[in-house]
Write an enzyme that holds these catalytic residues in place. Structure first.
Site, PDB file in Angstrom:
ATOM      1  NE  ARG A  23      -6.977   5.479   2.559  1.00 20.47           N
ATOM      2  CZ  ARG A  23      -7.853   4.491   2.913  1.00 20.47           C
ATOM      3  NH1 ARG A  23      -8.947   4.847   3.165  1.00 20.47           N
ATOM      4  NH2 ARG A  23      -7.417   3.189   3.031  1.00 20.47           N
ATOM      5  NE  ARG A  81      -9.714   7.602  -3.276  1.00 16.32           N
ATOM      6  CZ  ARG A  81     -11.125   7.657  -3.434  1.00 16.32           C
ATOM      7  NH1 ARG A  81     -11.510   8.542  -4.588  1.00 16.32           N
ATOM      8  NH2 ARG A  81     -12.068   6.898  -2.668  1.00 16.32           N
ATOM      9  CG  ASP A 106      -8.869  -3.041  -4.544  1.00 17.97           C
ATOM     10  OD1 ASP A 106      -8.471  -2.441  -3.909  1.00 17.97           O
ATOM     11  OD2 ASP A 106      -9.721  -3.854  -4.445  1.00 17.97           O
ATOM     12  CE1 TYR A 139     -13.003  -7.393   1.684  1.00 16.04           C
ATOM     13  CE2 TYR A 139     -11.647  -8.678   0.908  1.00 16.04           C
ATOM     14  CZ  TYR A 139     -11.730  -7.695   1.812  1.00 16.04           C
ATOM     15  OH  TYR A 139     -10.802  -7.243   2.724  1.00 16.04           O
ATOM     16  NE  ARG A 171      -4.326  -1.486   0.056  1.00 19.87           N
ATOM     17  CZ  ARG A 171      -5.456  -1.515   0.844  1.00 19.87           C
ATOM     18  NH1 ARG A 171      -5.646  -0.463   1.357  1.00 19.87           N
ATOM     19  NH2 ARG A 171      -6.438  -2.322   0.612  1.00 19.87           N
TER      20      ARG A 171
HETATM   21  O1  CP3 Z   1       0.226   0.484  -3.218  1.00 20.22           O
HETATM   22  C1  CP3 Z   1      -0.278  -0.563  -3.434  1.00 20.22           C
HETATM   23  O2  CP3 Z   1      -0.057  -1.375  -2.647  1.00 20.22           O
HETATM   24  C2  CP3 Z   1      -1.202  -0.949  -4.554  1.00 20.22           C
HETATM   25  C3  CP3 Z   1      -2.493  -0.810  -4.523  1.00 20.22           C
HETATM   26  C4  CP3 Z   1      -3.300  -1.674  -3.842  1.00 20.22           C
HETATM   27  C5  CP3 Z   1      -4.604  -1.074  -3.317  1.00 20.22           C
HETATM   28  N1  CP3 Z   1      -5.313  -2.256  -2.928  1.00 20.22           N
HETATM   29  C6  CP3 Z   1      -5.079   0.274  -3.433  1.00 20.22           C
HETATM   30  C7  CP3 Z   1      -6.243   0.565  -2.659  1.00 20.22           C
HETATM   31  C8  CP3 Z   1      -3.388  -2.995  -3.416  1.00 20.22           C
HETATM   32  C9  CP3 Z   1      -2.272  -3.935  -3.753  1.00 20.22           C
HETATM   33  C10 CP3 Z   1      -4.603  -3.454  -2.792  1.00 20.22           C
HETATM   34  C11 CP3 Z   1      -4.754  -4.831  -2.338  1.00 20.22           C
HETATM   35  C12 CP3 Z   1      -6.203  -5.151  -1.722  1.00 20.22           C
HETATM   36  N2  CP3 Z   1      -7.313  -4.555  -1.794  1.00 20.22           N
HETATM   37  C13 CP3 Z   1      -6.140  -6.204  -0.784  1.00 20.22           C
HETATM   38  C14 CP3 Z   1      -5.211  -7.096  -0.521  1.00 20.22           C
HETATM   39  C15 CP3 Z   1      -4.029  -6.562   0.110  1.00 20.22           C
HETATM   40  C16 CP3 Z   1      -4.406  -5.913   1.729  1.00 20.22           C
HETATM   41  O3  CP3 Z   1      -4.154  -4.752   1.804  1.00 20.22           O
HETATM   42  O4  CP3 Z   1      -5.087  -6.449   2.647  1.00 20.22           O
HETATM   43  C17 CP3 Z   1      -7.588  -6.045  -0.080  1.00 20.22           C
HETATM   44  C18 CP3 Z   1      -8.166  -6.866   0.806  1.00 20.22           C
HETATM   45  C19 CP3 Z   1      -8.155  -4.965  -1.035  1.00 20.22           C
HETATM   46  C20 CP3 Z   1      -9.676  -4.736  -0.765  1.00 20.22           C
HETATM   47  C21 CP3 Z   1      -9.923  -3.427  -0.398  1.00 20.22           C
HETATM   48  N3  CP3 Z   1      -9.374  -2.377  -1.459  1.00 20.22           N
HETATM   49  C22 CP3 Z   1     -10.340  -3.036   0.794  1.00 20.22           C
HETATM   50  C23 CP3 Z   1     -10.765  -3.758   1.978  1.00 20.22           C
HETATM   51  C24 CP3 Z   1     -10.292  -1.372   0.577  1.00 20.22           C
HETATM   52  C25 CP3 Z   1     -11.036  -0.407   1.760  1.00 20.22           C
HETATM   53  C26 CP3 Z   1      -9.995  -0.504   2.795  1.00 20.22           C
HETATM   54  C27 CP3 Z   1      -8.961   0.568   2.758  1.00 20.22           C
HETATM   55  O5  CP3 Z   1      -8.049   0.578   3.003  1.00 20.22           O
HETATM   56  O6  CP3 Z   1      -9.655   1.823   2.445  1.00 20.22           O
HETATM   57  C28 CP3 Z   1      -9.823  -1.301  -0.454  1.00 20.22           C
HETATM   58  C29 CP3 Z   1      -9.582   0.113  -1.026  1.00 20.22           C
HETATM   59  C30 CP3 Z   1      -8.059   0.748  -1.357  1.00 20.22           C
HETATM   60  N4  CP3 Z   1      -7.708   0.017  -2.300  1.00 20.22           N
HETATM   61  C31 CP3 Z   1      -7.391   1.918  -1.293  1.00 20.22           C
HETATM   62  C32 CP3 Z   1      -6.186   1.935  -1.915  1.00 20.22           C
HETATM   63  C33 CP3 Z   1      -5.216   2.959  -2.007  1.00 20.22           C
HETATM   64  C34 CP3 Z   1      -8.137   3.093  -0.429  1.00 20.22           C
HETATM   65  C35 CP3 Z   1      -9.259   3.339  -0.942  1.00 20.22           C
HETATM   66  C36 CP3 Z   1      -9.093   4.989  -1.253  1.00 20.22           C
HETATM   67  O7  CP3 Z   1      -8.219   5.644  -1.660  1.00 20.22           O
HETATM   68  O8  CP3 Z   1     -10.274   5.785  -0.842  1.00 20.22           O
END
Ligand code: CP3
Length: 347
Positions: free
Chosen positions: A32, A41, A78, A154, A28
């Site tokens: 943010r 964003r 994602d 999910y 990640r």
């Molecule tokens: O920088 C990186 O790692 C690349 C981008 C990346 C994102 N999601 C962007 C993201 C990666 C590799 C993921 C993987 C992901 N997404 C996973 C597996 C890894 C982990 O962290 O457990 C999972 C379970 C998801 C599903 C997901 N996406 C959830 C549960 C959420 C909401 C939780 C949260 O952190 O807000 C997301 C949203 C998400 N994916 C964000 C980002 C940067 C935040 C959303 C935003 O910017 O508004």
């Protein structure tokens, strides 16, 4: 130690060569905690618009590389783009996380498409090509997908839950229906990962964030076996493809995960037991991890101590320094800088 003609320290670790200074990136890392991410964003509108606009996705991918000079970039996307390409409804509501149409009965599972609508992945591939063109050749580019089990949790619940009870229940009550979701995700993931390699990814990571909620028998069936099939399927199309697995929370089941899936490296969470990892995991594959993201929020002496523990535990072998899970939005940037300095000055 001097490194001669090393072009990608990250890829060298995966190929079997320990590096004196472990290569480093953060799960990640585009997100943010970075003001430049928050700005783009807001401009993109929805989260999926950010993922599917190649210009924006490429820019966000490169932001942490420019700022911190990490050894690897991970394409900004994602894990839920795969259900999206399967025609499921996927929405991200501000501050609430993902929302999907729940697939929680055999009747609903029967409506699942057999295959992805592959053109939906095109913007991700375009973003990869753009990033590869701009990235220094010494920096590795990581493509990724979610493991079928984690993506299914999910899809079944329609949202995140604390213990993935809906998916576990469906798997016990209706294993055939659940297997249909998993099988569809295995095939879709092979397509998606192979496409990412063709578009310029050097290495792939399979995120099984929810592997740790499964008892051993279920872990074998729903985490290890589908991941093994993906690794095999990808390498059938792209021989020698490098793949990192992340079965978060797998604990004592990690050695069998490594043995049976055929991954080149595993990402470990912060609760991993060091001697088990060294003796039964790092002796076979490279290890990535495993700083507690909460130590990174804390900073100061607690952070230094936590970094030194990771290095002491694993830097004698093949290590890619990372967190045990994603960086949290409230993490101060100065603490990331402190971490990078300490790891890179390590001897
Ligand atoms: O920088 C990186 O790692 C690349 C981008 C990346 C994102 N999601 C962007 C993201 C990666 C590799 C993921 C993987 C992901 N997404 C996973 C597996 C890894 C982990 O962290 O457990 C999972 C379970 C998801 C599903 C997901 N996406 C959830 C549960 C959420 C909401 C939780 C949260 O952190 O807000 C997301 C949203 C998400 N994916 C964000 C980002 C940067 C935040 C959303 C935003 O910017 O508004």
């Amino acid at each position: 130690m001097t490194q001669t003609s090393v072009t990608q320290p990250f890829m060298d670790v995966l190929s079997g060569q320990r590096q004196a200074v472990p290569p480093l990136w953060m799960m990640r890392q585009a997100g943010r905690y970075l003001p430049e991410y928050r700005e783009l964003r807001a401009k993109a509108g929805g989260f999926l618009d950010l993922c599917f606009t190649p210009e924006y996705a490429a820019e966000v991918t490169l932001q942490p590389i420019r700022r911190f000079n990490f050894d690897a970039a991970i394409i900004f996307s994602d894990i839920l783009v795969v259900p999206y390409a399967l025609g499921r409804s996927v929405r991200f509501e501000a501050g609430e996380g993902p929302r999907l149409d729940p697939l929680d009965t055999p009747d609903k599972v029967a409506t699942l498409a057999a295959q992805v609508d592959a053109p939906k992945f095109a913007p991700v591939y375009e973003a990869l090509r753009r990033v590869r063109a701009e990235l220094d050749p010494s920096v590795a580019l990581i493509g990724f997908c979610g493991a079928p089990w984690t993506v299914a949790t999910y899809m079944v619940a329609g949202q995140g839950t604390p213990d993935q009870a809906p998916a576990r229940m469906l798997a016990y009550r209706h294993p055939d229906a659940f297997a249909r979701i998993i099988d569809t995700l295995v095939e879709s993931s092979i397509t998606y990962l192979t496409g990412q390699l063709a578009a310029g990814a050097d290495v792939l990571q399979i995120f099984d964030t929810w592997a740790g909620v499964l008892p051993p028998r279920e872990f074998d069936r729903w985490s290890i076996e589908p991941t093994r099939r993906i690794v095999e399927g990808v390498r059938k199309k792209a021989a020698g493809a490098k793949i990192i697995g992340f079965p978060r929370g797998a604990g004592a089941l990690l050695p069998s995960y490594v043995e049976r899936t055929g991954v080149d490296a595993v990402s470990i969470d912060w609760a991993a037991e060091p001697s088990l990892i060294r003796e039964r995991v790092q002796n076979r594959v490279a290890v990535q991890g495993n700083l507690d993201p909460l130590a990174l929020i804390t900073g100061g002496a607690a952070l230094d101590r936590a970094i030194d523990d990771v290095l002491e535990n694993y830097a004698a072998g093949r290590l890619i320094f990372n967190l045990g899970h994603g960086i949290q939005p409230e993490t101060p940037i100065a603490h990331v800088e402190q971490m990078i300095r300490r790891v890179r000055n390590h001897r």
